[in-house]
Design a protein around this motif. Structure first.
Motif, short mmCIF file in Angstrom:
data_model
loop_
_atom_site.label_atom_id
_atom_site.label_comp_id
_atom_site.label_asym_id
_atom_site.label_seq_id
_atom_site.Cartn_x
_atom_site.Cartn_y
_atom_site.Cartn_z
N UNK A 1 2.58 -1.91 -27.28
CA UNK A 1 1.23 -2.48 -27.28
C UNK A 1 1.00 -3.45 -26.11
N UNK A 2 2.02 -4.19 -25.73
CA UNK A 2 1.85 -5.14 -24.63
C UNK A 2 1.69 -4.40 -23.31
N UNK A 3 2.57 -3.44 -23.05
CA UNK A 3 2.46 -2.66 -21.81
C UNK A 3 1.13 -1.91 -21.77
N UNK B 1 8.73 -4.53 -25.01
CA UNK B 1 7.63 -3.56 -24.90
C UNK B 1 7.86 -2.63 -23.72
N UNK B 2 8.38 -3.17 -22.61
CA UNK B 2 8.71 -2.33 -21.46
C UNK B 2 9.80 -1.33 -21.83
N UNK B 3 10.82 -1.79 -22.55
CA UNK B 3 11.90 -0.89 -22.97
C UNK B 3 11.37 0.21 -23.88
N UNK C 1 10.68 -7.31 -13.22
CA UNK C 1 11.79 -6.33 -13.21
C UNK C 1 11.61 -5.29 -14.31
N UNK C 2 11.28 -5.75 -15.52
CA UNK C 2 11.07 -4.79 -16.61
C UNK C 2 9.89 -3.88 -16.35
N UNK C 3 8.81 -4.44 -15.81
CA UNK C 3 7.62 -3.63 -15.49
C UNK C 3 7.98 -2.57 -14.45
N UNK C 4 8.69 -2.97 -13.43
CA UNK C 4 9.10 -2.02 -12.38
C UNK C 4 9.93 -0.88 -12.96
N UNK C 5 10.82 -1.20 -13.88
CA UNK C 5 11.71 -0.19 -14.43
C UNK C 5 10.99 0.80 -15.34
N UNK C 6 9.82 0.46 -15.80
CA UNK C 6 9.00 1.45 -16.52
C UNK C 6 8.56 2.54 -15.56
N UNK C 7 8.17 2.16 -14.36
CA UNK C 7 7.69 3.13 -13.36
C UNK C 7 8.83 3.77 -12.59
#
Length: 475
Positions: free
Chosen positions: A172-174, A254-256, A321-327
């Motif tokens: 939900x956050x992402x 949320x990213x994970x 870092x977590x946001x980047x690893x989603x993409x």
């Protein structure tokens, strides 16, 4: 730099010049009384460009797969116009506004209305009612330390929903990240503006206010030292820790969850980022009482720098870092993953043990052992606004004998580990180590300028005994 304070008796104070004491104290605490042109230019730059930097980073991930150069190339070559990028940006939604309002309200309830109970059954944890440091006006504020409790309750509810109740998706956050950005900006500007108005018309303690006469500087750096509503709602403690830092680990989770949804797995790099940053967050709340003695609480006034920074800058740029690893999911080799984990853990150990040594020295007035020996220190003194003389001891043993800010060195090692987990395909996730290096180096210089003004010749003795700031033998 451990400090043990004790008042000089009133008879001795009568022989001091109140005027001279006040003039001295004005350069000892907090932000400036007067604004030079460089400070004003820096303030205006941050007010104008910090919000744009946050937007640019988040937009780059949303529209350009986290490339920081492609948006500029599109604009410079005429391939796209600013309006094209802006029109593609998700807008504020009722859903995001509802989520954010509930989030902040829930954290306020946990902060104000749920007294801490963790200190009653967790050995070594210091919670409940605690006293802060002496303010410039000689006031000692009391705080309800319940951040760890708020973090635990929040995350228990998060996992209970993820595995049992399913009221909302863990992503939900992402999924609402940019609409939530607008909500965070609204709160950040609203609380900063309210704090400034409050400082002018109904301050909590008028003696602890500072006015430069420059609107932009006062708005940025704050007027009130410890603005409060009622007895317990302290702006600095709440916004420094809640809602941003409690949210930090939820954002990473949320990213994970989004990575799992998109690729069917969570990479070891994402796990590393969650674990290492989770350790940092838990350390913050476990030592929240100690945090009352840090620069944010002891010296900074509450303005846009803390209000907007805690609402927007911290949750959005500290989690890149977590946001980047989603993409860009990165699966590290075993050796690299272990190396990064070791680097992060060593950095955390240095950060924690350095701060522990200082706290132990302060609590025992130097009657303790550091690395098996009685610690060495330098005696010094300073004055508060009311003319009270205080005595301090600056430790020169343990990690504090290696460098004057060795805790920052450990912090930077941990920051580097977060970034290395993301590889080197893009520079965006490495912004954090660049920013932290600038921030902590600036803090070193700012803190030492304040300490020199506060302690005078005693500070020169201290820097002669401990000549390096961050890296022994180098800097």
């Amino acid at each position: 730099m451990a400090v043990h304070q004790e008042k000089k008796n009133s008879e001795e104070r009568k022989h001091k010049s109140t005027q001279n004491d006040t003039q001295t104290s004005q350069v000892q605490w907090g932000r400036a009384w007067e604004v030079d042109w460089f400070s004003l230019a820096s303030i205006l730059f941050l007010l104008m460009f910090a919000p744009l930097i946050v937007y640019y980073f988040i937009m780059s991930c949303d529209q350009y797969q986290c490339s920081l150069f492609e948006p500029l190339l599109d604009l410079l070559t005429g391939k796209k116009h600013l309006s094209d990028i802006w029109n593609k940006t998700p807008t504020l939604t009722y859903r995001a506004a509802g989520i954010y309002t509930l989030w902040v309200a829930f954290q306020v309830v946990l902060y104000v209305f749920v007294p801490d109970f963790c200190h009653k059954f967790l050995p070594g944890y210091v919670g409940g009612i605690q006293e802060g440091a002496v303010t410039p006006a000689g006031v000692v504020n009391k705080y309800e330390i319940n951040g760890l409790q708020a973090w635990i309750i929040t995350h228990v509810l998060w996992f209970a929903n993820a595995y049992y109740f399913h009221c909302f998706s863990p992503t939900i956050i992402f999924d609402n990240w940019i609409p939530l950005l607008w909500c965070a900006n609204i709160l950040g500007y609203a609380v900063s503006t309210f704090a400034m108005i409050k400082g002018y018309f109904f301050p909590t303690n008028a003696t602890d206010c500072k006015f430069t006469g420059n609107f932009f500087y006062d708005y940025m750096m704050g007027i009130e030292f410890n603005p409060r509503i009622g007895k317990w709602f302290d702006f600095k403690l709440f916004f420094n820790g809640r809602p941003g830092i409690v949210a930090w680990t939820l954002i990473n989770l949320s990213y994970a969850a989004k990575q799992q949804e998109l690729y069917g797995q969570v990479t070891n790099s994402m796990i590393l980022v969650n674990v290492l940053q989770g350790i940092y967050v838990l350390d913050f709340f476990w030592n929240e009482a100690w945090y009352l003695k840090t620069i944010d609480i002891c010296h900074d006034h509450f303005g846009w720098y803390l209000g907007w920074g805690d609402c927007v800058w911290l949750p959005y740029l500290y989690t890149l870092q977590g946001l980047y690893l989603v993409y860009h999911p990165v699966q590290l080799g075993t050796a690299n993953a272990i190396g990064i984990l070791v680097l992060g853990l060593i950095g955390y150990y240095i950060f924690r043990m350095t701060n522990h040594q200082k706290d132990l020295f302060r609590r025992t007035n130097g009657n303790c052992k550091i690395w098996g020996k009685k610690p060495e220190y330098i005696e010094c003194s300073y004055m508060s606004v009311d003319g009270t003389k205080y005595y301090s001891k600056l430790m020169t043993s343990g990690f504090w004998g290696w460098a004057r800010h060795f805790n920052y060195t450990g912090d930077l090692m941990g920051s580097l580990a977060y970034c290395l987990a993301c590889g080197f395909e893009h520079i965006l996730p490495h912004f954090y180590i660049v920013y932290m290096t600038i921030l902590l180096t600036h803090r070193c210089i700012r803190d030492e300028h304040r300490c020199f003004s506060k302690y005078g010749k005693d500070w020169k003795r201290y820097t002669a005994a401990v000549p390096y700031r961050l890296i022994p033998g180098i800097f």
